[in-house]
Design a protein around this motif. Structure first.
Motif, PDB file in Angstrom:
ATOM      1  N   GLU A  74       6.408  -6.568  64.906  1.00  8.47           N
ATOM      2  CA  GLU A  74       6.586  -5.592  63.829  1.00  8.47           C
ATOM      3  C   GLU A  74       8.045  -5.546  63.446  1.00  8.47           C
ATOM      4  O   GLU A  74       8.931  -5.494  64.311  1.00  8.47           O
ATOM      5  CB  GLU A  74       6.129  -4.213  64.294  1.00  8.47           C
ATOM      6  CG  GLU A  74       4.624  -4.132  64.306  1.00  8.47           C
ATOM      7  CD  GLU A  74       4.094  -2.785  63.806  1.00  8.47           C
ATOM      8  OE1 GLU A  74       2.884  -2.615  63.898  1.00  8.47           O
ATOM      9  OE2 GLU A  74       4.900  -1.947  63.345  1.00  8.47           O
ATOM     10  N   ASP A 119      -2.257  -4.691  57.886  1.00 11.25           N
ATOM     11  CA  ASP A 119      -1.943  -4.114  59.202  1.00 11.25           C
ATOM     12  C   ASP A 119      -3.202  -3.850  60.029  1.00 11.25           C
ATOM     13  O   ASP A 119      -3.124  -3.634  61.225  1.00 11.25           O
ATOM     14  CB  ASP A 119      -1.091  -2.846  59.052  1.00 11.25           C
ATOM     15  CG  ASP A 119      -1.773  -1.780  58.227  1.00 11.25           C
ATOM     16  OD1 ASP A 119      -2.771  -2.109  57.540  1.00 11.25           O
ATOM     17  OD2 ASP A 119      -1.326  -0.620  58.252  1.00 11.25           O
ATOM     18  N   LYS A 141       6.376  -3.743  59.046  1.00 12.10           N
ATOM     19  CA  LYS A 141       5.496  -4.817  58.573  1.00 12.10           C
ATOM     20  C   LYS A 141       5.148  -5.749  59.737  1.00 12.10           C
ATOM     21  O   LYS A 141       5.955  -5.947  60.641  1.00 12.10           O
ATOM     22  CB  LYS A 141       6.192  -5.640  57.481  1.00 12.10           C
ATOM     23  CG  LYS A 141       6.539  -4.845  56.252  1.00 12.10           C
ATOM     24  CD  LYS A 141       5.306  -4.553  55.450  1.00 12.10           C
ATOM     25  CE  LYS A 141       5.656  -3.896  54.120  1.00 12.10           C
ATOM     26  NZ  LYS A 141       4.481  -3.583  53.339  1.00 12.10           N
ATOM     27  N   ARG A 142       3.955  -6.325  59.663  1.00 18.32           N
ATOM     28  CA  ARG A 142       3.527  -7.233  60.724  1.00 18.32           C
ATOM     29  C   ARG A 142       3.868  -8.667  60.361  1.00 18.32           C
ATOM     30  O   ARG A 142       3.569  -9.123  59.261  1.00 18.32           O
ATOM     31  CB  ARG A 142       2.020  -7.139  60.904  1.00 18.32           C
ATOM     32  CG  ARG A 142       1.612  -5.811  61.428  1.00 18.32           C
ATOM     33  CD  ARG A 142       0.136  -5.783  61.637  1.00 18.32           C
ATOM     34  NE  ARG A 142      -0.136  -4.968  62.795  1.00 18.32           N
ATOM     35  CZ  ARG A 142      -1.067  -5.225  63.685  1.00 18.32           C
ATOM     36  NH1 ARG A 142      -1.822  -6.282  63.577  1.00 18.32           N
ATOM     37  NH2 ARG A 142      -1.240  -4.427  64.701  1.00 18.32           N
TER      38      ARG A 142
END
Ligand SMILES: Nc1ncnc2c1ncn2[C@@H]1O[C@H](COP(=O)(O)OP(=O)(O)OP(=O)(O)O)[C@@H](O)[C@H]1O
Length: 251
Positions: free
Chosen positions: A241, A221, A245-246
């Protein structure tokens, strides 16, 4: 902890790797990412002593790989290379038992069989125990090879592109299993990944290599941004996102 210092490697008169300092904490999943030819496999091969160090030092905890016996190394570090070839007329359970060789030296004990059973279950391979390797699909064979590395019982596990050939279910299952192994067995896993989203979702740390140099390192991140990904791969991405989570969109 893995400590890499002043490791430079030349091939055919050309420098292909130059890592001044890299420290990797134990009991984590570390994703090694970077474009084709960046030096990821070379670094892993040096870390597993499959290639000889030309300069510098690599240490696992207190063990310097240059002065550690093969017997000790075989119990400390296990590797799955990108192209692993094994005798195809070997069953899955024989392959896993073979990985216990550093312990049984050709005479498997009840403990060795117990570990094999555990890994067959852990990697969902019980139904394939008596299947020969050349009767497995590419993905099934890949899972068996990863299970084999785990059977070696090492603290450190190096996996070069283990998601090759795996479908969506098995890729997810493998990454989830790797994360479980850190908690269940205190493993430290360094894994080469080409899918940046798997790296983002499952790794504690990301190490990015380009042209043999480390260009960034840190938690997903923090280090995975449109700019860092563009600099690494030359590709424009959007970062979204999802559930904290990316994820990178690059289509
Ligand atoms: N046997 C060899 N002889 C000479 N050069 C080599 C050899 N093997 C690899 N190289 C070169 O070393 C560099 C790093 O290769 P390496 O396989 O470590 O990259 P990589 O990041 O793992 O790539 P990929 O993602 O494509 O698997 C590349 O430029 C490659 O051409």
């Amino acid at each position: 902890m893995i400590q890499i210092q002043n490791v430079s490697f030349d091939r055919a008169g050309k420098n292909i790797l130059d890592v001044t300092e890299l420290t990797l904490e134990a009991k984590q999943t570390i994703a090694l990412i970077g474009p084709n030819g960046a030096g990821k496999s070379t670094l892993l091969s040096l870390m597993a002593r499959l290639l000889p160090l030309q300069t510098g030092q690599i240490r696992y905890d207190y063990l310097d790989i240059s002065s550690t016996s093969s017997r000790v190394m075989a119990r400390k570090v296990g590797i799955l290379q990108q192209h692993s070839h094994f005798m195809s007329r070997l069953t899955v359970q024989d392959l896993l038992l073979y990985a216990r060789y550093p312990y049984h030296k050709g005479r498997p004990t009840a403990d060795d069989h117990k570990v094999v059973e555990q890994m067959l279950a852990y990697f969902e391979l019980l139904t394939f125990r008596t299947t020969f390797l050349d009767e497995l699909s590419g993905g099934q064979r890949q899972m068996a090879l990863v299970a084999m590395v785990f059977c070696q019982g090492t603290d450190y596990i190096l996996l070069d592109e283990p998601l090759n050939n795996l479908d969506m279910y098995h890729a997810r299952h493998l990454m989830t299993t790797l994360r479980r192994a850190i908690v269940d067995w205190n493993k430290t896993i360094v894994v080469v990944l080409h899918d940046i989203n798997y790296a983002s979702l499952y790794a504690d740390q990301i190490v990015a290599l380009k042209q043999g140099r480390i260009v960034f390192k840190g938690p997903p991140d923090q280090v995975l941004t449109p700019d860092s990904i563009k600099a690494l791969y030359g590709v424009e991405v959007d970062i979204i996102e999802h559930q904290g989570k990316r994820l990178s969109l690059h289509f």
